[in-house]
Design an enzyme around this catalytic site. Structure first.
Site, PDB file in Angstrom:
ATOM      1  N   CYS A  98      -3.802  -4.183  -3.330  1.00 29.68           N
ATOM      2  CA  CYS A  98      -2.628  -2.769  -2.852  1.00 29.68           C
ATOM      3  C   CYS A  98      -1.549  -3.374  -1.538  1.00 29.68           C
ATOM      4  O   CYS A  98      -1.837  -3.962  -0.954  1.00 29.68           O
ATOM      5  CB  CYS A  98      -3.338  -2.090  -1.787  1.00 29.68           C
ATOM      6  SG  CYS A  98      -2.458  -0.518  -1.158  1.00 29.68           S
ATOM      7  N   CYS A 102       4.284   1.341  -0.625  1.00 28.10           N
ATOM      8  CA  CYS A 102       4.710   2.196  -1.279  1.00 28.10           C
ATOM      9  C   CYS A 102       4.373   3.363  -1.108  1.00 28.10           C
ATOM     10  O   CYS A 102       4.718   4.538  -0.486  1.00 28.10           O
ATOM     11  CB  CYS A 102       3.841   2.155  -2.481  1.00 28.10           C
ATOM     12  SG  CYS A 102       2.655   2.001  -2.898  1.00 28.10           S
ATOM     13  N   THR A 189      -2.396   2.108   5.322  1.00 28.87           N
ATOM     14  CA  THR A 189      -2.220   1.233   4.124  1.00 28.87           C
ATOM     15  C   THR A 189      -1.314   0.204   4.952  1.00 28.87           C
ATOM     16  O   THR A 189      -0.117   0.544   5.087  1.00 28.87           O
ATOM     17  CB  THR A 189      -1.501   1.838   2.736  1.00 28.87           C
ATOM     18  OG1 THR A 189      -3.634   2.757   2.124  1.00 28.87           O
ATOM     19  CG2 THR A 189      -1.709   0.151   2.405  1.00 28.87           C
ATOM     20  N   GLU A 255      -6.367  -2.283   4.849  1.00 33.49           N
ATOM     21  CA  GLU A 255      -6.028  -0.378   5.792  1.00 33.49           C
ATOM     22  C   GLU A 255      -6.805  -0.667   7.324  1.00 33.49           C
ATOM     23  O   GLU A 255      -7.928  -1.229   7.753  1.00 33.49           O
ATOM     24  CB  GLU A 255      -7.189  -0.023   5.077  1.00 33.49           C
ATOM     25  CG  GLU A 255      -6.063   1.096   3.876  1.00 33.49           C
ATOM     26  CD  GLU A 255      -6.779  -0.408   2.436  1.00 33.49           C
ATOM     27  OE1 GLU A 255      -7.632  -0.638   2.652  1.00 33.49           O
ATOM     28  OE2 GLU A 255      -6.120  -0.181   1.484  1.00 33.49           O
ATOM     29  N   HIS A 290       3.661  10.672  -4.003  1.00 31.56           N
ATOM     30  CA  HIS A 290       2.504   9.823  -3.986  1.00 31.56           C
ATOM     31  C   HIS A 290       1.635   8.490  -5.549  1.00 31.56           C
ATOM     32  O   HIS A 290       0.832   8.166  -5.558  1.00 31.56           O
ATOM     33  CB  HIS A 290       1.725   9.251  -2.507  1.00 31.56           C
ATOM     34  CG  HIS A 290       0.990   8.122  -2.401  1.00 31.56           C
ATOM     35  ND1 HIS A 290       1.668   7.097  -2.171  1.00 31.56           N
ATOM     36  CD2 HIS A 290       0.063   7.594  -1.421  1.00 31.56           C
ATOM     37  CE1 HIS A 290       0.962   5.440  -1.919  1.00 31.56           C
ATOM     38  NE2 HIS A 290       0.333   6.713  -1.579  1.00 31.56           N
ATOM     39  N   TYR A 294       0.745   6.159  -8.181  1.00 32.82           N
ATOM     40  CA  TYR A 294      -0.753   5.400  -8.474  1.00 32.82           C
ATOM     41  C   TYR A 294      -0.531   4.865 -10.361  1.00 32.82           C
ATOM     42  O   TYR A 294      -1.657   4.298 -10.233  1.00 32.82           O
ATOM     43  CB  TYR A 294      -1.953   5.877  -8.508  1.00 32.82           C
ATOM     44  CG  TYR A 294      -2.780   6.184  -7.008  1.00 32.82           C
ATOM     45  CD1 TYR A 294      -1.984   6.326  -5.708  1.00 32.82           C
ATOM     46  CD2 TYR A 294      -3.763   5.753  -6.846  1.00 32.82           C
ATOM     47  CE1 TYR A 294      -1.674   6.120  -3.749  1.00 32.82           C
ATOM     48  CE2 TYR A 294      -4.174   4.846  -5.125  1.00 32.82           C
ATOM     49  CZ  TYR A 294      -3.089   5.486  -4.028  1.00 32.82           C
ATOM     50  OH  TYR A 294      -3.785   5.609  -2.683  1.00 32.82           O
ATOM     51  N   CYS A 297       1.561   0.727  -9.567  1.00 28.46           N
ATOM     52  CA  CYS A 297       0.547  -0.107  -8.969  1.00 28.46           C
ATOM     53  C   CYS A 297      -0.723  -0.525  -9.660  1.00 28.46           C
ATOM     54  O   CYS A 297      -0.923  -1.825  -9.742  1.00 28.46           O
ATOM     55  CB  CYS A 297       0.529   0.227  -6.954  1.00 28.46           C
ATOM     56  SG  CYS A 297      -0.747   1.435  -6.691  1.00 28.46           S
ATOM     57  N   GLU A 445      -9.614   3.103  -3.428  1.00 31.23           N
ATOM     58  CA  GLU A 445      -8.386   3.464  -3.457  1.00 31.23           C
ATOM     59  C   GLU A 445      -8.397   3.960  -4.393  1.00 31.23           C
ATOM     60  O   GLU A 445      -7.232   5.218  -3.984  1.00 31.23           O
ATOM     61  CB  GLU A 445      -8.001   2.242  -2.696  1.00 31.23           C
ATOM     62  CG  GLU A 445      -6.595   3.230  -2.146  1.00 31.23           C
ATOM     63  CD  GLU A 445      -6.317   1.677  -2.344  1.00 31.23           C
ATOM     64  OE1 GLU A 445      -4.213   1.650  -2.942  1.00 31.23           O
ATOM     65  OE2 GLU A 445      -5.713   1.523  -0.944  1.00 31.23           O
TER      66      GLU A 445
END
Lengths: 484, 484, 484, 484
Positions: A98, A102, A189, A255, A290, A294, A297, A445
């Site tokens: 991660c 974003c 994050t 995180e 969001h 996913y 990424c 995640e």
């Protein structure tokens, strides 16, 4: 020229005076700390790529006309969203973790659109205020962390019903020129690698929850803000001498629990205050934006896992086996399915009232629901091909040991020409992604980021055109007239 | 104005003098025959919709500038391909079956591009010839059936190695102004409802298979051409009095074995003759174009099944159960995943040398591989929700019977206000789609149409950027320098 | 010697004077009617095998010590239950359909145990009465159909709340020496091939539903009883000349709606009347016994589908392809998983208070829940291997046609030495099992027979030892003392 | 009385003088070392339970008639195998990890049977020799580690073709009274906690590989034997102060690379030497026995994960949500399916020529193939229910920190009455099992232990009765006479 170089970014981070704690110790410099360093380096790649791959990683600001990092850009066409998805995959491939920037990008886009909608309804001035904030972010090329999820306490109770009201972040006092807030945001994050925190409510709210309808931005260094760094599997391998077993030698996600202990927010940084009907809409819009991300990424991380799996099969001499090819094709198939639906939600994007563009919400939710499943199957197949040595092999450091190093080097080799070191490094990378620090973002995640599977199922039911589908069915069995 | 009305199309079909046999009987009029009629009506909807929904169902010909049916259009942008996919879903929703005109559309687009490529290499004149053919099709608004799959005989042998050379269609004689061909094409969708047959090789060929490298078009009425109609589950329910148990009262798919028994093909209708290296490329391009189509039409049929499932749950009073909602969300999720990847392969389409556009091949294959799986799970969930009555209930006709009609009407009711007739009709539609004539196209054809799953897996492995993925992996475990 | 020969059974069926209707026509002789005949023949195999494979198909009655058909036997050991499961698989292999006698067997075993429990609580005399009935069945080697599922009307209402009380079968009058009942039972497997009907409540009942707590047995010929035969996909292929396309030439399953229109039940045939607390227990026990059975019969049908799939791959020359082997192994794996859990539920069986044995209920439910899923995947894989010809080929009869027969025989061949007839027959069998009459029992009934998936999930949650599992977990993270 | 107490076992381990290295350091005492200690404690539970649950954990030796630990028992009935499977589940529940003693148990049973078979063919005396060894093990209650998997070098080459012959363990010298061997065995479960090593070949061998056909036992302390301890994810959390984040506070699994550097084996400890045709048979028998075991131990670990998941749902207040119940039922369903097939392979066990009993091989392979899949889905569902906090939360130690402890205790609480400590401990256990040291045995080892999935698929194809299945299919479509 607003763009920072990677080094300038890291320097800015070094000088940031925010309160970050890792296992009880305050961190002096996030990039230098061995546990948090890889996280900072992943974020720094978003700066590096803006320099080296500007076509993909930069865009022209609709506010200033200047070139800005795409992570700070407000999308103004389906093409813009498509490029976002492709950029995120490229970052996933580069970092296999991660890279944290974003959520902020998606939050900027969401608050941008919703402040416009609030103003239309309430004649408020949030949108202009937010544009000022955005200009500030864009022109200084800053990182903004999205802060959404609250502690939630007892999940069967609404915010205002909680015994401890701080379980949801809320306004505790209205003061001269601003408000004071208290609460905590979880799972943040890249929070420790960010200059600014953009805080939003975490759920739909009712009139009685008005004090919880608060959105704002504050610098990470603000008094009262504390970051408690989260633990990841195998995180302390980064503390070992030369770190031979980290798997991913360069990057990592991170995180943090971000505590807001009576933090003052000045008026010009408040983007929602009491407009509770818009809390749910902001959450939904952010979630949709969001959820599409996913499909970028995680697909890039999937690429790395697929590449590592192909590499280990070659190293071990099993790459010509038909079952290997079949499993590899399956891994690619699943990974591209994730990407395809994300691209589709971008290509079918629609304009918001503010003029910016957002994703197709149904497809965004469909994309994310697949993300909650396929990486687990890809990881299982990777472990299948890698073999049991993945979890039974010694430390890479043992290769150098005077007593046992010879044994390790001799018996850990791959097929002819493949040293134990080559083989074990690839295996450690696969371990990292399926059972180590990388698995945090690639697996867990993937389930919970941008909302848990159940949230996607609810939205899918709500967004699908069931009435139309029923009408078609009833026509075909002659229970209703067909539509022309 | 080149567009035919639905009635004009059906009239043209009535007057077509092609040799069609259903269970040993020559069919006089395909639309009037009770078994083949629903297939003709499904095809006719492509004409009906061009009239009633011209935005989606028509396009401007790049050859003539005139409005043509989109099913005869050569795509010239990603947007064109996107609209194709959306159109196919709309048709699937209207008909809940294979409406048969898309294979021809995808074949036209494929031969268009490949003839251009052949000319570039061989200085042949196929492309201009094909443009003339295309103008003919577009200007008269004709249906073209794609004819690809051969009998194949022994699959471990190449065409030229077969004991019976006719197992692959081939040139048996070169004559004055043309050639004579022999062989048969299997599974020809909509063949009996088509004006023209566009014949292509079915696989990659080598030099020794040169005689099998033949592509051409002939009218369906051509001497030597015979259609043998395929059987479908429950097909003869269409012969029953008032057809109460057909499920889908209006439409149906159809396939036929098309025999070419020494058929003469005039030179101006030959689009490949001996250029064996292009046989495989044509197959691949057609396959890719057509695999994307499956993410349109099958999704539309899926919509109908989802709608019918929601309707039966309401009729039976189970629509508030949480497990029903969960399963319905899953059905929608799978269906939209199919659609999303198709849309993505359209949105990422690329230009061919001929100027036309084709899909992203990797995503097209990924789309189709999902299609070989998800409809089965959607069908299983539909049956789960429908209940066992789906397969144990009497004929709908029994409702009218003097002795048992009262029992049937009494005990087959749904929840209050839902008659036995309403309930049973919806169940029959679900039966049609999961175990009846509709299952042919929704299930089995979803596996094998446009190539079987293994073909997709092979293409996925070939098209994926594995080298890039490996390179990323090796960089991250420090076995290779990262790319800038 | 109580055992009937197959011919004696068929003769008894021919002479049975029950009211059976198929599409509005009263059936004169069930075995001779072309639609219902294959169902009778499947049932008759249970008699045939008792003669030819007595080790497996017969047992010693615990009542009389005589040899009885195992389908009429009360199980008295885990070994007895194991043999039942193995017998059912053998029958599935022989018939490739629902052979209909196991629901009755499982019902006999369930009523046997529950009547004993009722007597213990109420000092009633049901058990002795039931033993008499059982002796009658065993000594004459009769078929008993289990009749459980009611129409149910509005599923959100209990039996006594229904607008039409007949939606659940109930006592309408108590008369001299018995009661009169009204209602209907749905999906009654083998009802038309049975001598006796054993009727049970379909759900747990409360005090207000007392009139619905009724269990009894009556002969199939009883006045007021009517059978309405259910339709199956492609059922009328059996009416075609020489039936070339039936797929399964010998056998078939069948279900019927059984109406009880004011039927008199004599006292000695009543096994529950008003003891509502035992209705749910009877349902649960029957469900458990019957859920295990599905891990026998469906596995046998799965064997046939696996065998047909292997045969078609050989016929078509694809049996050496690695992907074929992989898929075949998967089909076997899934099929054996079904069987394994059924065997386990038998091996872990426990004794009832009556002395008889019943299955492990948790494993029985687990077995059945797998049965609601795996046959669909097995069917999908079979269709994958079979190829699209499965649903596009002509009628087998077309092979004989003077005009097109030559084409069909020529182009439908398999690899060298395999005629079109051989190939098409195997394909028709696969069609039968996945999209035809056989799919009724192999697919849809696998979901709903013995209760739908949700029923199994509820039982699994109720039966699992969650408290023990939590205790283990809490010990390991030191929140509780470990148990010694 | 041969049984050792747990303390006696641990004492024996403390005094063992074997060469064990963890990350380059020689371990002085395996149970005292913080990294290896939990592994020793898991093994010790097999002694503890023999004392506290003797019914399940002990058996009567067929050699001596004395009570022995069941882990050293030769199974002599299906009931014996059933009890093994149940015992392994009980151990999995107690320890939530690989407790390491079953591979040795399964190896003892396998070598027992195969030595008997070898003697029958070669008139050798291996069986008697092995019985002596077995008596020694049973009478002293020792742990025997099974040592099978070699390094394998280039997997496309046979042992004798390898460039480095040591890639497969082999005889390098025949000396007075024995042989000298060289090579290494990988993934040796519990090796460092064992008194004896039982070494077997790892694959089928041909005549030219004769030197690799060697089976024997040596004490762990033998000169030339070295153990290199394998790394596990998060293993060094055990080194942290008070170890708050280990998840499983008591137990852990362990594997090691075991090097045999010119180790002398006395003749009386050799159980195969050159009888290459029996190498493959030994591997297959061991594999089958051990594959069934996985349907015991992993199911027990699954119980713990299910328990932890139910506990965290309660702690977080989500245990009444319908989707939670559905997922929990699914987890239990999958877990019990694993167990069911293992029980079935036990219940259908058959006698070997030696008189001992072994599992049904087909079902054993089916059991294991499910084990390679379901734990991954169970783990995914557990993470779904647990929530993202699983991987983002701080260290448990942070609860005590003066600066941030208050924040952690405040914001990590569960629903009313659930402290942060309770909640975090359960989450850490779930992390342990899905992403930590416990995941090694629950996930990766579930794929590869006892052979990888492909090995099971090959065996399933080999063991299934395909000929019988084809015969049934051909009968039903009238291509063959039915069997009587």
């Amino acid at each position: 020229m607003p763009l920072l170089s990677k080094e300038q970014y890291l320097a800015s981070l070094r000088h940031l005076d925010h309160r970050v704690f890792i296992q009880g110790r305050r961190v002096e410099s996030v990039p230098e700390n061995p546990v948090s360093g890889p996280g900072a380096m992943a974020m720094a790649e978003t700066y590096d790529q803006a320099e080296h791959a500007p076509d993909l990683f930069t865009a022209r600001s609709h506010l200033t006309g200047e070139t800005v990092n795409r992570f700070a850009h407000i999308q103004h066409s389906p093409e813009d969203i498509l490029r976002k998805v492709v950029m995120l995959r490229a970052m996933g491939r580069r970092t296999a973790c991660c890279f944290q920037r974003c959520a902020g990008m998606d939050a900027l886009n969401s608050v941008y659109a919703i402040t416009h909608d609030m103003d239309a309804q309430y004649r408020s001035r949030y949108h202009q205020r937010f544009r000022e904030f955005l200009k500030y972010i864009q022109s200084r090329d800053l990182v903004t962390a999205a802060c959404m999820t609250d502690g939630k306490g007892d999940r069967s109770l609404s915010p205002s019903q909680q015994e401890d009201p701080d379980q949801y972040l809320h306004v505790v006092e209205e003061t001269q020129g601003g408000v004071v807030v208290r609460g905590a945001k979880l799972h943040i994050t890249g929070g420790v690698n960010s200059h600014e925190l953009l805080v939003m409510p975490t759920r739909a709210l009712k009139a009685e929850d008005k004090a919880f309808a608060i959105a704002f931005a504050v610098p990470a260094e603000t008094r009262g803000v504390t970051f408690v760094y989260g633990r990841q599997p195998s995180d302390t391998r980064r503390l070992e001498n030369r770190r031979p077993d980290v798997g991913n030698f360069h990057f990592g996600g991170c995180e943090a629990l971000v505590v807001f202990d009576d933090v003052f927010v000045p008026e010009e940084r408040i983007f929602m205050k009491g407009e509770y009907p818009f809390a749910g809409r902001l959450v939904e819009l952010f979630a949709a934006n969001h959820r599409t991300s996913y499909g970028g990424c995680k697909v890039g991380v999937g690429d790395v896992l697929i590449g590592a799996t192909a590499a280990i099969a070659e190293a071990q001499g099993t790459d010509q086996a038909s079952h290997f090819k079949d499993k590899l094709a399956e891994m690619i198939h699943l990974n591209e399915t994730l990407h395809g639906v994300a691209l589709a939600s971008a290509a079918c994007g629609r304009q918001t009232a503010s003029g910016s563009f957002t994703v197709d919400q149904l497809l965004a939710n469909v994309c994310k629901l697949n993300v909650t499943r396929f990486p687990f199957e890809i990881a299982r197949l990777a472990q299948d091909i890698a073999g049991g040595l993945l979890v039974t092999m010694p430390s890479l450091q043992d290769q150098e040991d005077p007593e046992i190093g010879g044994y390790v080097r001799k018996y850990m080799v791959g097929k002819a020409g493949v040293s134990s070191d080559q083989r074990m490094r690839i295996l450690r990378l696969i371990e990292n992604l399926t059972l180590g620090t990388g698995a945090v973002s690639y697996l867990t995640e993937s389930i919970h980021g941008a909302g848990s599977p159940q949230a996607q199922k609810i939205m899918i039911l709500r967004l699908a055109d069931l009435a139309g589908a029923k009408s078609c069915a009833l026509s075909l069995c002659s229970l209703r007239e067909p539509e022309t």
